[in-house]
Each structure stands twice: as C-alpha cells, then as structure tokens.
Design a protein around this motif. Sequence first.
Motif, PDB file in Angstrom:
ATOM      1  N   GLU A 177       0.065  43.637 -28.766  1.00 46.65           N
ATOM      2  CA  GLU A 177       0.733  42.971 -27.638  1.00 46.65           C
ATOM      3  C   GLU A 177       1.674  43.947 -26.934  1.00 46.65           C
ATOM      4  OE1 GLU A 177       2.280  38.658 -27.446  1.00 46.65           O
ATOM      5  OE2 GLU A 177       4.060  39.842 -27.871  1.00 46.65           O
ATOM      6  N   GLN A 178       2.431  44.698 -27.719  1.00 49.58           N
ATOM      7  CA  GLN A 178       3.367  45.666 -27.116  1.00 49.58           C
ATOM      8  C   GLN A 178       2.641  46.655 -26.216  1.00 49.58           C
ATOM      9  OE1 GLN A 178       6.762  45.873 -27.601  1.00 49.58           O
ATOM     10  NE2 GLN A 178       6.527  43.912 -28.606  1.00 49.58           N
ATOM     11  N   PHE A 179       1.549  47.220 -26.732  1.00 50.92           N
ATOM     12  CA  PHE A 179       0.868  48.257 -25.958  1.00 50.92           C
ATOM     13  C   PHE A 179       0.073  47.683 -24.788  1.00 50.92           C
ATOM     14  CE2 PHE A 179       2.124  50.850 -29.528  1.00 50.92           C
ATOM     15  CZ  PHE A 179       2.514  52.008 -28.876  1.00 50.92           C
ATOM     16  N   VAL A 180      -0.492  46.487 -24.961  1.00 54.56           N
ATOM     17  CA  VAL A 180      -1.215  45.872 -23.835  1.00 54.56           C
ATOM     18  C   VAL A 180      -0.233  45.556 -22.701  1.00 54.56           C
ATOM     19  CG1 VAL A 180      -2.398  43.735 -23.116  1.00 54.56           C
ATOM     20  CG2 VAL A 180      -3.215  45.022 -25.086  1.00 54.56           C
ATOM     21  N   ARG A 181       0.969  45.134 -23.045  1.00 58.99           N
ATOM     22  CA  ARG A 181       1.988  44.860 -22.018  1.00 58.99           C
ATOM     23  C   ARG A 181       2.307  46.090 -21.193  1.00 58.99           C
ATOM     24  NH1 ARG A 181       6.753  42.013 -24.899  1.00 58.99           N
ATOM     25  NH2 ARG A 181       5.916  39.950 -25.218  1.00 58.99           N
ATOM     26  N   LYS A 182       2.281  47.246 -21.867  1.00 59.68           N
ATOM     27  CA  LYS A 182       2.643  48.476 -21.167  1.00 59.68           C
ATOM     28  C   LYS A 182       1.559  48.915 -20.174  1.00 59.68           C
ATOM     29  CE  LYS A 182       4.937  50.501 -25.206  1.00 59.68           C
ATOM     30  NZ  LYS A 182       6.370  50.625 -25.065  1.00 59.68           N
ATOM     31  N   VAL A 183       0.332  48.434 -20.364  1.00 61.60           N
ATOM     32  CA  VAL A 183      -0.773  48.964 -19.552  1.00 61.60           C
ATOM     33  C   VAL A 183      -0.503  48.789 -18.064  1.00 61.60           C
ATOM     34  CG1 VAL A 183      -3.205  48.647 -18.950  1.00 61.60           C
ATOM     35  CG2 VAL A 183      -2.534  48.800 -21.336  1.00 61.60           C
TER      36      VAL A 183
END
Length: 245
Positions: A177-183
């Motif tokens: 979730e953290q990394f998908v948010r950053k996309v």
Amino acid sequence: MHSLQDLAGQISSRLHTETFGRPLHTYDRVTSTNDIARDLADQGAAEGTAVLALEQTAGRGRLGRRWVSPRGGLYLSIVLRPEMPVDQWALLGIAVAVGAAEAAEAIAGPPITLKWPNDLLWENKKVGGVLIEAQTAFAVVGIGINAAVPSSLLHPESASLGVELIPLVCNVLQQSEQFVRKVQHHPSQVLTAWRSRSATLGRPVRIAGSEEMTGIAEDIDPHGALLLRTPNGLRRVLAGDVSLR
Ligand code: BT5
C-alpha cells in the motif's frame, strides 16, 4: 494449520492499512487468487479488496507460465483502481514488488533483491513473484511468495523463506500500500527503492522475448521499462525475461 476464519481474524486484527486487505477474502483452495479478485472487481469491488488462498490449483505467472502453489505459500491478489494513464500501470507492479521485498526481508531477515521486472530473489534463488493483470477499469496485482513451502515441491532454482504466513501477509499488504500510493505523486521514490534492491542493474543480461537481446542493464525508466545498453545503443525493454549472465 489455521482455520480460515481464524486466519482472516488474525490478519484483520493486526492490519494497519487504509484500503489494502479491506476487505480480505480468504479461501482454502482456488484456481488463482487473481481470478477471484478479477470477478470481485467486475462486480464493483473497491481498491484494496484482497483475496488470500492457502493453495492454488492453477496459479499463474507472466506469459501463461505456471506458478507452483502448494500449501505453505502466500497467494494474495489485490484490486487496484489506478487514477492514471494505463501506460503507467506497469509501475504499480514494480511498486508492489518493492513492497513485497521490504515486507519479506523485514520478516525473513536476509536481503531480498529484485530481478526485473518483478522477481523476488533470495541468494539468487526465486522466492516470489508479482503478476499484474490490467482490465479497462481496474488492475489485479497478484503476489506469490514461498513463505514455508517444502523445497521438494519447488524447482531447484527456487527457494522458500521459512516464515509464518500471517505476519508476512500483514506486512506485504502494508508495504505494498505504501509503495502503490507513491506511484502517482512520488514515482521517483518507487524507482529509487527498486534500484537499491536490484539484482539486475549494472550487469550483463540476456533478454528473451519476441526478440532476443543482450547488453548491460542500465536503468529502469519512469514507466518501469528496462533500459538496456546494447552494442547498437540504448534499447527500451517493456516485457521479456531477463537472465543474469
Ligand atoms: C511471476 O511470474 O513470477 C509472477 C508470479 C505471481 C504468482 C501470484 S500467486 C497469487 C496470484 N495468483 C496467481 O495465479 N498468480 C499470482 P513469472 O515471472 O512468469 O515466473 C514464473 C516462473 O517462476 C515459472 O516459469 C517458474 O520457472 C518459476 N516458478 C513457478 N512457481 C514458483 C514458485 N512457487 N517459486 C519460485 N519460482 C517459481
């Protein structure tokens, strides 16, 4: 061995995500968690809806390949509804691979590296993979990690981490979730995190795909494509299989 209700309850009680794994549908055995997640998304399931199974009878990898899915592995799919152009969706697979690697490393200990595009490696053996399947209005991202799979059931070039399922699932959901948010807003942070774990960059590689190429893996670009330095110049590789040479 967990009962399914017990498993879902324990995961929900430990989960600190906003949307990923909310809700979480748990199954004993399915064909592929990506199939179930796609059906749920077709019926309107929201971003983050996740499917976890203890076993898959038709687990798949990219390009129609098989994903060996006996009990003891993590088989998880998440519905994504990206608000960005479809040509940027490949970066979501990269983001989930980075999140899964962070999660697995935090639990297992030894460094997990990434082979382009989405393979999780531990001591150069494959311990996990990520498959992103896009439809018009949504994508399903599937994560397979050998949490505690007997090595006798795996290919010799694969390995299992020997970790418990529940903390791994929670961590994978949180980190993904953290990394998908950053996309969308900070894609460079995703690329930086991928680069720092890369088992591919700077190495001579061979790409098998519609056209075979060899060269030095130089970088990944903002769309997740691999940039390959070949004798004929820099080539952009969107799909294919990388062998490290
Ligand atoms: C991948 O494909 O690495 C993506 C795998 C995604 C699996 C998840 S599980 C949950 C969700 N539901 C699904 O049906 N799929 C997703 P690819 O890069 O194509 O790698 C496939 C190759 O990895 C195979 O051809 C084997 O060589 C190897 N392989 C198969 N099963 C493996 C396993 N359990 N562990 C390590 N390597 C494996």
